[in-house]
Design a protein around this motif. Structure first.
Motif, mmCIF file in Angstrom:
data_model
loop_
_atom_site.group_PDB
_atom_site.id
_atom_site.type_symbol
_atom_site.label_atom_id
_atom_site.label_comp_id
_atom_site.label_asym_id
_atom_site.label_seq_id
_atom_site.Cartn_x
_atom_site.Cartn_y
_atom_site.Cartn_z
ATOM 1 N N TYR A 1 0.869 -1.184 0.000
ATOM 2 C CA TYR A 1 0.000 0.000 0.000
ATOM 3 C C TYR A 1 0.904 1.232 0.000
ATOM 4 O O TYR A 1 1.952 1.262 0.641
ATOM 5 C CB TYR A 1 -0.905 0.035 1.234
ATOM 6 C CG TYR A 1 -1.749 1.294 1.333
ATOM 7 C CD1 TYR A 1 -2.956 1.397 0.649
ATOM 8 C CD2 TYR A 1 -1.310 2.381 2.086
ATOM 9 C CE1 TYR A 1 -3.709 2.557 0.727
ATOM 10 C CE2 TYR A 1 -2.070 3.538 2.172
ATOM 11 C CZ TYR A 1 -3.264 3.626 1.480
ATOM 12 O OH TYR A 1 -4.012 4.772 1.545
ATOM 13 N N ARG A 2 0.462 2.262 -0.738
ATOM 14 C CA ARG A 2 1.208 3.531 -0.766
ATOM 15 C C ARG A 2 0.241 4.695 -0.784
ATOM 16 O O ARG A 2 -0.792 4.657 -1.445
ATOM 17 C CB ARG A 2 2.137 3.603 -1.979
ATOM 18 C CG ARG A 2 2.797 4.977 -2.143
ATOM 19 C CD ARG A 2 3.802 5.023 -3.254
ATOM 20 N NE ARG A 2 4.336 6.384 -3.410
ATOM 21 C CZ ARG A 2 5.389 6.706 -4.145
ATOM 22 N NH1 ARG A 2 6.044 5.757 -4.803
ATOM 23 N NH2 ARG A 2 5.800 7.968 -4.240
ATOM 24 N N HIS A 3 0.640 5.749 -0.055
ATOM 25 C CA HIS A 3 -0.120 6.997 -0.074
ATOM 26 C C HIS A 3 0.874 8.150 0.077
ATOM 27 O O HIS A 3 1.746 8.108 0.940
ATOM 28 C CB HIS A 3 -1.147 7.039 1.067
ATOM 29 C CG HIS A 3 -1.983 8.281 1.079
ATOM 30 N ND1 HIS A 3 -3.114 8.415 0.302
ATOM 31 C CD2 HIS A 3 -1.861 9.451 1.769
ATOM 32 C CE1 HIS A 3 -3.649 9.607 0.513
ATOM 33 N NE2 HIS A 3 -2.900 10.259 1.401
ATOM 34 N N VAL B 1 -5.762 4.409 6.746
ATOM 35 C CA VAL B 1 -5.583 3.718 5.475
ATOM 36 C C VAL B 1 -6.323 2.391 5.522
ATOM 37 O O VAL B 1 -6.268 1.671 6.513
ATOM 38 C CB VAL B 1 -4.085 3.494 5.155
ATOM 39 C CG1 VAL B 1 -3.368 4.824 5.024
ATOM 40 C CG2 VAL B 1 -3.417 2.641 6.204
ATOM 41 N N PHE C 1 -7.049 -1.035 2.998
ATOM 42 C CA PHE C 1 -6.646 -1.678 1.755
ATOM 43 C C PHE C 1 -6.835 -3.189 1.880
ATOM 44 O O PHE C 1 -6.992 -3.728 2.981
ATOM 45 C CB PHE C 1 -5.185 -1.356 1.427
ATOM 46 C CG PHE C 1 -4.215 -1.732 2.506
ATOM 47 C CD1 PHE C 1 -3.606 -2.987 2.512
ATOM 48 C CD2 PHE C 1 -3.915 -0.854 3.546
ATOM 49 C CE1 PHE C 1 -2.720 -3.355 3.506
ATOM 50 C CE2 PHE C 1 -3.029 -1.213 4.546
ATOM 51 C CZ PHE C 1 -2.427 -2.465 4.534
ATOM 52 N N SER D 1 -5.115 -6.964 0.841
ATOM 53 C CA SER D 1 -3.813 -7.539 0.524
ATOM 54 C C SER D 1 -3.820 -9.036 0.758
ATOM 55 O O SER D 1 -4.486 -9.529 1.670
ATOM 56 C CB SER D 1 -2.725 -6.883 1.376
ATOM 57 O OG SER D 1 -1.477 -7.531 1.177
ATOM 58 N N TRP E 1 5.123 -0.021 8.502
ATOM 59 C CA TRP E 1 4.803 1.095 7.617
ATOM 60 C C TRP E 1 5.988 2.052 7.605
ATOM 61 O O TRP E 1 6.802 2.097 8.527
ATOM 62 C CB TRP E 1 3.499 1.786 8.012
ATOM 63 C CG TRP E 1 3.517 2.580 9.279
ATOM 64 C CD1 TRP E 1 3.345 2.120 10.543
ATOM 65 C CD2 TRP E 1 3.682 3.997 9.381
ATOM 66 N NE1 TRP E 1 3.391 3.144 11.443
ATOM 67 C CE2 TRP E 1 3.602 4.323 10.763
ATOM 68 C CE3 TRP E 1 3.872 5.037 8.483
ATOM 69 C CZ2 TRP E 1 3.714 5.622 11.233
ATOM 70 C CZ3 TRP E 1 3.987 6.329 8.940
ATOM 71 C CH2 TRP E 1 3.908 6.621 10.303
#
Length: 405
Positions: A362-364, A375, A377, A379, A386
């Motif tokens: 995950y990326r932000h 966040v 998501f 997976s 993180w």
């Protein structure tokens, strides 16, 4: 033992040099039958093939560039002039050839047939050369294709990498993918697995890989370098450059490149069974020797879920044929609240979530500071840590901070 050579060329200043290198380095140049879709601009001049027009080995299709519908369409046009030659070679129009390349390729095919592969196919992202520094700039290590990434529209991107232990290899190595700029196999391939003229560009290679495999072809990378490819595209006008907004607005072209591209990606998603959009693929669908799922297990790719087998990620040669540990795995939903360390004067703050192998799941990117970030998501892998990483106003990266979850 004639070879049908397929070349799709779009306003390419390297076309003539490619032809000369191919003929001059062939052990049996009289056995070549060369089909060319020459998509030309009358003012270019650098791709003039008039010296070959009376040569009976050549089957030249002169196509005004504004009549072109893209590379897959052009490759399809070339395949229509195939005349039952024993072998076929598909290449790009910016290539160079090793001495006796034809003999070497045929030997590899026969070697694989003796080992029980009825329909072997040699392919790959072959080693590079530099037109401005040739032959000194030719890479000598043989390359293979590695998985790079899925793109949102459904296609798969690849990267070239050196074949491990290539110095000690005596035969080609198995491949899970197909390269459109280099393919050497039985001539019947030009009939059985024709390029879909409705495809534009992206998705071409994974489409042919799946179709070839389901037609019974076994995919291999050559273990030695017999041909080189120029990757930079410098000095060449691209199809999407001509089929642009300006030429659309002035009526020069009827359809922009992105419309053709979007349509072809819908066809790809249907063929790979990522979505059911009722497109009739006709003869450009999968074969009947093996199934779509057979290819997924061989290559280690779950297309619908966009999931890879660990061997595919690591680049371990196929086949896989292992379903339970990866193909049936289900995604889990993760909902995290992260406390963000304070900083100021930055371009953005990279926030990434990684699994135990360090792979980003995950990326932000934060462009304005906030104390907490929620966040959520899905997976397949469990998040382990993180990452907080600041890119400052000068574009420089600060020290990366890792926080265990």
């Amino acid at each position: 033992m004639k070879i049908f050579v397929q070349i799709a060329a779009y306003r390419d200043p390297q076309l003539v040099a490619t032809i000369k290198s191919m003929i001059e380095n062939a052990k049996r140049p009289k056995n070549l039958r060369i089909g060319i879709a020459r998509q030309f601009h009358p003012e270019d001049g650098f791709d003039d093939l008039s010296e070959y027009e009376k040569d009976k080995r050549f089957r030249i299709l002169n196509i005004p560039y504004l009549e072109s519908k893209g590379v897959c369409w052009a490759r399809h046009q070339v395949q229509q002039v195939y005349q039952d030659e024993e072998y076929t070679l598909q290449i790009d129009s910016h290539m160079r050839f090793a001495p006796n390349w034809d003999d070497e390729m045929i030997k590899m095919i026969k070697q694989l047939q003796k080992k029980g592969h009825e329909k072997p196919l040699l392919t790959g992202y072959v080693s590079s050369f530099d037109p401005d520094n040739d032959p000194s700039g030719r890479m000598q290590e043989p390359w293979r294709m590695a998985f790079d990434r899925f793109i949102p529209e459904g296609a798969v991107f690849f990267l070239p990498e050196t074949i491990p232990n290539w110095q000690n290899l005596k035969e080609p190595v198995t491949s899970r993918f197909y390269s459109a700029h280099y393919c050497f196999t039985l001539g019947q391939f030009a009939k059985e697995v024709q390029h879909n003229p409705e495809y534009y560009f992206h998705g071409e290679e994974i489409s042919i890989a799946a179709r070839a495999y389901t037609w019974g072809y076994d995919l291999f990378h050559p273990h030695k370098t017999v041909v080189w490819h120029e990757y930079t595209r410098e000095g060449r006008t691209k199809h999407w450059t001509d089929f642009n907004t300006e030429n659309l607005s002035t009526g020069v072209v009827e359809k922009p490149w992105w419309e053709m591209d979007n349509d072809s990606k819908r066809r790809l998603r249907h063929m790979l069974q990522e979505e059911d959009n009722n497109i009739d693929l006709g003869i450009y669908g999968l074969g009947e020797v093996r199934t779509h799922h057979d290819y997924e297990l061989y290559a280690g790719i779950n297309f619908k879920e966009r999931m890879l087998h660990p061997n595919t990620i690591k680049g371990i040669n196929p086949p896989i044929n292992d379903e339970t540990e990866w193909y049936l795995k289900q995604k889990e939903v993760y909902d995290l609240e992260l406390e963000i360390p304070y900083t100021e004067n930055f371009k953005f703050i990279y926030i990434g979530v990684e699994d135990e192998n360090g792979d980003v799941i995950y990326r932000h990117d934060l462009t304005t500071y906030q104390e907490k970030l929620n966040v959520k998501f899905e997976s397949y892998e469990k998040p382990r840590k993180w990452v907080y990483w600041v890119n400052d106003i000068n574009g420089e990266w600060s020290t990366r901070l890792d926080y265990l979850l």
